[in-house]
Scaffold this motif. Structure first.
Motif, PDB file in Angstrom:
ATOM      1  N   ASP A  66      48.755  41.333  42.903  1.00  0.00           N
ATOM      2  CA  ASP A  66      50.154  41.353  43.317  1.00  0.00           C
ATOM      3  C   ASP A  66      50.921  40.221  42.637  1.00  0.00           C
ATOM      4  O   ASP A  66      50.509  39.065  42.669  1.00  0.00           O
ATOM      5  CB  ASP A  66      50.257  41.215  44.832  1.00  0.00           C
ATOM      6  N   GLY A  67      52.068  40.572  42.039  1.00  0.00           N
ATOM      7  CA  GLY A  67      52.828  39.590  41.282  1.00  0.00           C
ATOM      8  C   GLY A  67      53.501  38.538  42.132  1.00  0.00           C
ATOM      9  O   GLY A  67      53.781  37.434  41.649  1.00  0.00           O
ATOM     10  N   TYR A  86      49.860  42.447  38.161  1.00  0.00           N
ATOM     11  CA  TYR A  86      49.289  42.072  36.878  1.00  0.00           C
ATOM     12  C   TYR A  86      47.896  42.681  36.771  1.00  0.00           C
ATOM     13  O   TYR A  86      47.066  42.544  37.679  1.00  0.00           O
ATOM     14  CB  TYR A  86      49.210  40.551  36.735  1.00  0.00           C
ATOM     15  N   LEU A  87      47.663  43.362  35.660  1.00  0.00           N
ATOM     16  CA  LEU A  87      46.364  43.946  35.365  1.00  0.00           C
ATOM     17  C   LEU A  87      45.615  42.979  34.457  1.00  0.00           C
ATOM     18  O   LEU A  87      46.128  42.583  33.402  1.00  0.00           O
ATOM     19  CB  LEU A  87      46.524  45.299  34.684  1.00  0.00           C
ATOM     20  N   PRO A 141      46.859  38.897  31.015  1.00  0.00           N
ATOM     21  CA  PRO A 141      47.489  39.477  32.212  1.00  0.00           C
ATOM     22  C   PRO A 141      48.623  40.422  31.796  1.00  0.00           C
ATOM     23  O   PRO A 141      49.493  40.041  31.022  1.00  0.00           O
ATOM     24  CB  PRO A 141      48.029  38.250  32.955  1.00  0.00           C
ATOM     25  N   THR A 142      48.583  41.626  32.327  1.00  0.00           N
ATOM     26  CA  THR A 142      49.500  42.678  31.879  1.00  0.00           C
ATOM     27  C   THR A 142      50.394  43.122  33.029  1.00  0.00           C
ATOM     28  O   THR A 142      49.898  43.686  34.010  1.00  0.00           O
ATOM     29  CB  THR A 142      48.691  43.882  31.351  1.00  0.00           C
ATOM     30  N   PRO A 143      51.721  42.880  32.956  1.00  0.00           N
ATOM     31  CA  PRO A 143      52.613  43.289  34.043  1.00  0.00           C
ATOM     32  C   PRO A 143      52.680  44.805  34.175  1.00  0.00           C
ATOM     33  O   PRO A 143      52.801  45.527  33.181  1.00  0.00           O
ATOM     34  CB  PRO A 143      53.977  42.722  33.617  1.00  0.00           C
ATOM     35  N   LEU A 158      44.757  40.417  45.656  1.00  0.00           N
ATOM     36  CA  LEU A 158      44.166  41.561  44.975  1.00  0.00           C
ATOM     37  C   LEU A 158      44.657  42.859  45.597  1.00  0.00           C
ATOM     38  O   LEU A 158      44.546  43.068  46.807  1.00  0.00           O
ATOM     39  CB  LEU A 158      42.641  41.490  45.057  1.00  0.00           C
ATOM     40  N   ALA A 159      45.206  43.754  44.764  1.00  0.00           N
ATOM     41  CA  ALA A 159      45.626  45.074  45.236  1.00  0.00           C
ATOM     42  C   ALA A 159      44.473  46.068  45.129  1.00  0.00           C
ATOM     43  O   ALA A 159      44.211  46.823  46.058  1.00  0.00           O
ATOM     44  CB  ALA A 159      46.834  45.566  44.437  1.00  0.00           C
ATOM     45  N   TRP A 160      43.799  46.081  43.999  1.00  0.00           N
ATOM     46  CA  TRP A 160      42.617  46.903  43.825  1.00  0.00           C
ATOM     47  C   TRP A 160      41.814  46.378  42.636  1.00  0.00           C
ATOM     48  O   TRP A 160      42.323  45.594  41.825  1.00  0.00           O
ATOM     49  CB  TRP A 160      42.939  48.385  43.641  1.00  0.00           C
TER      50      TRP A 160
END
Length: 646
Positions: free
Chosen positions: A423-424, A410-411, A403-405, A429-431
């Motif tokens: 969304d943190g 987080y990606l 998980p990448t901030p 889910l944002a996209w």
């Protein structure tokens, strides 16, 4: 009157006009006496008495100040009745050239180093009872080494003079509206705290690319400074680290007492932010941060003296692509038995977090929490202090990437080829973006782009905020995570190792705020290691270290791919090499641990263990942490006696 080629004081030959203000011009000049180029500031022919007063005030102020963050006066003279002074030539441009911030540790460190020196310079000024009152990016210039110098002291004062008060009451504002403190805009209570606010506005401009407030006219901007709150810098540039955003917003507090109490106090806060960022990039995230360079900070001073300090059973096997990550006194690694073990650096088990399936993707420490994914597709965020689960997000396939901030989200990648932006705060889910093939590698973020490589051979570059595709290029099947090496301002080299052994170096450049392949030379070089590659490359000091599965380790030059040294490990290499303080740390599937010099590949330490390693080790605070396949986490520290070499 054109002064180009004029010779001042039988010494300074004026060459180029560098800038012009209401009262003076600044020229590049050659000092014939000392054989060097300098800057010369000379008063206009006819100036208002107030402008002459400010010019003379600047000269007197510079003569009183002696600080590495303040431009110094070299010489004073007159030419045809006009006063001039010479000062060092600052060729690095205004402070704004350091921004907008890019998503690399180097970008943040250069920014914080510059901000710290400016804060110290302001403390030097304030400690002598002076207030600058006109701090702007153009009044802070960089030298060739990107060291900032505060200049333009024409509005400096030891208090509000009667002349200043008169101008304020008359509606004439002294200073630059985009960087002016609320109390200065209102003409009351101007002091050192006003300079700190201005510095906050300047740093906002550098970090984001625009000042905190913009408007159709000066009065509109001043109104916003007095009455409106600035946007969070991360809204305009998600690459701004959290620590930097918080400091900038503190400087921009409306009430002076809510800002740092002094420039010295601010400098200490900036230094602390730098330390926190270095640690977060180094150990809290997989491969040393979002650029995945594989460099960890705080390596042992004498790797040859490493000895085992403790061993902790983790309750399950640890296999590729797992990695040990850490933050402060804690380190963590996941197991195939559905557990994430968190261990204190003293060797005590801190906590065990469970999952319904394997936890092999590296976990991320972020803002007091742990974010980790499992093979069943569940992403969790857990508060470290009390093990409270904040949220969980369910994907449709195995989570394979760390998980990448990024920008409050987080990606994370999953096996079915998706990149998810979660969304943190809520875990929603944002996209999502889907590639054409499975994904084993973790995301790499730089230049506001996220890069993901799939097993169908494509490298995808997306806008990290929106998920919009920027470009993609076909290179070959990728299992290992690429690594990014900064090349200079707005440039970087992305090292992409393919499974069949071809290593590609892509030249990236930032254009219009996004990273693109360089138009003139997108592919810098390709190197064939002639064997499968499962380990991610590590890069530092202009070198990239590639470990092939057959145990052959190579160091190549980042810029041209030329081989610098080779080393043959005793077994297959799946764990990624780690670089720390001039050494390369390696672990193999047959249990060999070793430390090599980065520049020459010489073995400084070697130890053998009956159990192999597939997880990437961690180097932090003088220790080496290694998770073995049998589910044991071991710490190695420097011994006080003779070096241990086996």
């Amino acid at each position: 009157m054109d002064l180009l080629d004029a010779r001042l004081d039988q010494r300074y030959v004026l060459q180029d006009l560098l800038g012009e203000g209401g009262s003076a011009k600044v020229y590049r000049a050659h000092d014939e006496r000392l054989g060097r180029d300098v800057a010369v500031k000379i008063l206009h022919d006819h100036v208002h008495p107030a402008d002459r007063t400010r010019f003379e005030r600047e000269i007197r102020t510079l003569a009183r100040l002696a600080h590495p963050g303040v431009v110094s006066i070299l010489d004073l003279g007159t030419f045809e009745g006009r006063t001039f002074f010479s000062m060092p030539l600052l060729s690095g441009g205004p402070l704004s050239t350091l921004g907008p911030l890019e998503d690399t540790p180097e970008s943040a460190e250069v920014f914080l180093d510059a901000a710290t020196l400016i804060a110290q310079a302001l403390h030097h000024l304030h400690d002598r009872g002076l207030v600058h009152r006109d701090l702007t990016p153009n009044n802070i210039l960089l030298d060739a080494h990107r060291t900032p110098r505060v200049m333009d002291f024409g509005l400096v004062s030891s208090g509000m003079s009667e002349h200043t008060l008169h101008l304020t009451r008359s509606g004439v504002t002294l200073g630059t509206p985009q960087y002016m403190a609320p109390e200065q805009a209102r003409g009351v209570n101007v002091g050192p705290h006003s300079d700190l606010y201005a510095l906050g506005a300047v740093l906002y401009r550098v970090a984001c690319g625009s000042p905190p407030f913009v408007g159709d006219n000066d009065q509109s901007v001043l109104y916003q400074h007095v009455y409106e709150l600035p946007d969070d810098p991360r809204l305009h540039n998600p690459a701004v680290p959290d620590e930097i955003a918080r400091l900038i917003l503190t400087l921009l507090a409306k009430k002076p007492e809510a800002r740092p109490e002094s420039g010295l106090r601010l400098a200490r806060q900036l230094q602390r932010a730098r330390d926190l960022l270095r640690r977060a990039h180094s150990s809290g995230q997989y491969r040393g941060g979002r650029a995945r360079g594989g460099e960890h900070l705080g390596g042992p001073l004498s790797p040859g003296a490493l000895q085992e300090a403790w061993a902790v059973p983790l309750g399950g096997e640890v296999t590729w692509p797992a990695a040990v990550t850490g933050s402060g006194p804690l380190v963590t690694v996941g197991t195939r038995q559905g557990q994430l073990a968190v261990v204190n650096v003293s060797g005590d088990l801190h906590a065990t977090y469970t999952a319904r399936d394997e936890v092999t993707a590296p976990a991320t420490f972020h803002e007091g929490t742990l974010v980790y994914g499992a093979w069943d597709g569940t992403l969790r965020r857990v508060r470290v202090q009390d093990s409270h689960e904040l949220w969980r997000h369910q994907t449709r396939a195995e989570i394979t990437g760390t998980p990448t901030p990024w920008g409050g989200r987080y990606l994370v990648t999953s096996r079915d080829g998706h990149l998810h932006s979660v969304d943190g705060d809520s875990g929603e889910l944002a996209w999502a973006y889907r590639t054409g093939g499975p994904i084993a590698a973790s995301p790499v973020v730089w230049g506001s782009n996220v890069f993901i490589a799939d097993e169908d051979g494509w490298l995808h570059a997306l806008d990290a905020t929106t998920g919009t595709p920027v470009f993609k290029t076909q290179l070959g099947t990728v299992h290992a995570t690429p690594a990014l090496a900064p090349r200079g301002r707005g440039e970087a080299v992305l090292i992409v190792p393919t499974w069949n052994g071809e290593v590609h170096a892509l030249h990236l450049q930032v254009r219009q705020g996004r990273a693109h392949l360089a138009a003139d030379e997108p592919l810098l070089w390709t190197y064939d290691v002639e064997g499968e590659v499962w380990a991610s490359p590590a890069t530092a000091e202009g070198l990239v270290v590639i470990a092939a599965w057959d145990g052959q380790v190579r160091a190549l030059r980042v810029l041209d791919g030329e081989e610098v040294w080779t080393h043959r490990a005793s077994g297959r290499v799946t764990a990624s090499p780690v670089i720390s303080d001039g050494h390369v740390f390696l672990a193999t599937e047959d249990g060999e641990l070793s430390a090599l010099t980065l520049t020459r590949g010489q073995v400084r330490w070697r130890a053998l263990h009956p159990t192999g390693v597939q997880a990437t080790p961690l180097v932090s605070d003088g220790a080496l942490y290694v998770a073995f396949m049998d589910g044991t986490l071991r710490a190695y520290r420097e011994a006080t006696g003779q070096p241990l070499t086996t």
